[in-house]
Design an enzyme around this catalytic site. Sequence first.
Site, short mmCIF file in Angstrom:
data_model
loop_
_atom_site.label_atom_id
_atom_site.label_comp_id
_atom_site.label_asym_id
_atom_site.label_seq_id
_atom_site.Cartn_x
_atom_site.Cartn_y
_atom_site.Cartn_z
N CYS A 113 0.82 -1.22 0.00
CA CYS A 113 0.00 0.00 0.00
C CYS A 113 0.85 1.27 0.00
O CYS A 113 0.32 2.37 -0.10
CB CYS A 113 -0.94 0.01 1.20
N HIS A 252 -2.47 7.35 4.40
CA HIS A 252 -3.02 6.15 3.76
C HIS A 252 -4.34 5.82 4.45
O HIS A 252 -4.44 5.80 5.68
CB HIS A 252 -2.02 5.00 3.93
N ASN A 282 -9.94 0.82 1.82
CA ASN A 282 -8.51 0.87 1.55
C ASN A 282 -8.26 0.54 0.08
O ASN A 282 -8.51 -0.58 -0.35
CB ASN A 282 -7.80 -0.13 2.48
#
Length: 325
Positions: A113, A252, A282
Amino acid sequence: MKYAKIQGTGSCAPDNVLSNEDLEKIIDTSDEWITTRTGIKQRRIVDKGKYTSDLAMEACIRALDDANMPASELDGIILGTISPDFIFPSTACILQSQLGCGNIMAFDLLAGCSGFQYALHVGNGMICSGQSKNLLIVGAEVLSRIMDYEDRSTCILFGDGAGAVVLTQSDEPGVMSSILNSDGDNWEMLYMPGGGSRIPATEESVKNRDHYLKMNGRDVFKVAVKSLETSSVAAVEKANLKPDDIDLFVPHQANLRIIDAVRKRLDMPEEKVYINLDKYGNTSSASVPIALDEAVKAGRAKEGDIILTAAFGAGFTWGASIFKL
Ligand code: COA
């Protein structure tokens, strides 16, 4: 001294919404559980026949438009993703062809990520060293294709989307600092077993559901909070700033509780943190550039503002950057 500056932003999310209530119908979960544990209310899912390159392409066109730059002026594309169209060729090469730019450098970068954060760091280095002038830095994912919709501990978290920035050479900052880290000791905490050289696709691997993301959420949570905090603090210090100087923190978008814990450790007021995970979940590498684009378009991040971004992901990888818009 040359700097790299963000000249335009763009993002793209599929229209199709998968809400917590929709998930209640396919797995043993509830809107209440998902909302209180993660802050997520819905995520976007691509239609059949759409791929990571399609979302990335749209985000890139919007970023180029925002930067008022034709694709012909680009000299590179760096795309962070864990869900490329193929393992090879790179999705960045598909973009190179579809955008109609010249035979410029184009590659995918795999950093969980943190993919966009890593791509931004690499692009910043290339521009500051004079190797490149105009780069597309992209984060794009179709995570719904690597999600196990029988595993309630992971499938509620992730969604599809793409974000991009045009990074261009400038006499003024621009990127003021960028920090990257990794720690592969605990790679099994977040990974996809199948599809690589260890477990290639076989009937057995498909039966074992090896081609889906696996995660030990509770342990990942702890590492995420710590690493986002340390890299954010390091990026602020490296830029010779104080946390108070930050106009907007774009973290994030993994879990509201993670973001809240990091925000408190950085002693930052809520209004200085941009959150959109309630809408998208996400989206891995796409999460920071989608949030940044939305913040810019909503007027939450304006020209001259100092922005902190930070990301964390599989590997583990993590990192943070400070830049002036
Ligand atoms: N709905 C209902 N119950 C669920 C559930 C779901 N979707 N998923 C798990 N549960 C259950 C578990 O089975 C467990 O039940 P038990 O106590 O009877 O065994 C209980 O909820 C608690 O599970 P736990 O994993 O301890 O929950 P948690 O508070 O740690 O929250 C996550 C789980 C995944 C939301 C959380 O750990 C997390 O967000 N971790 C970080 C993940 C992440 O961001 N990864 C990406 C990094 S880039």
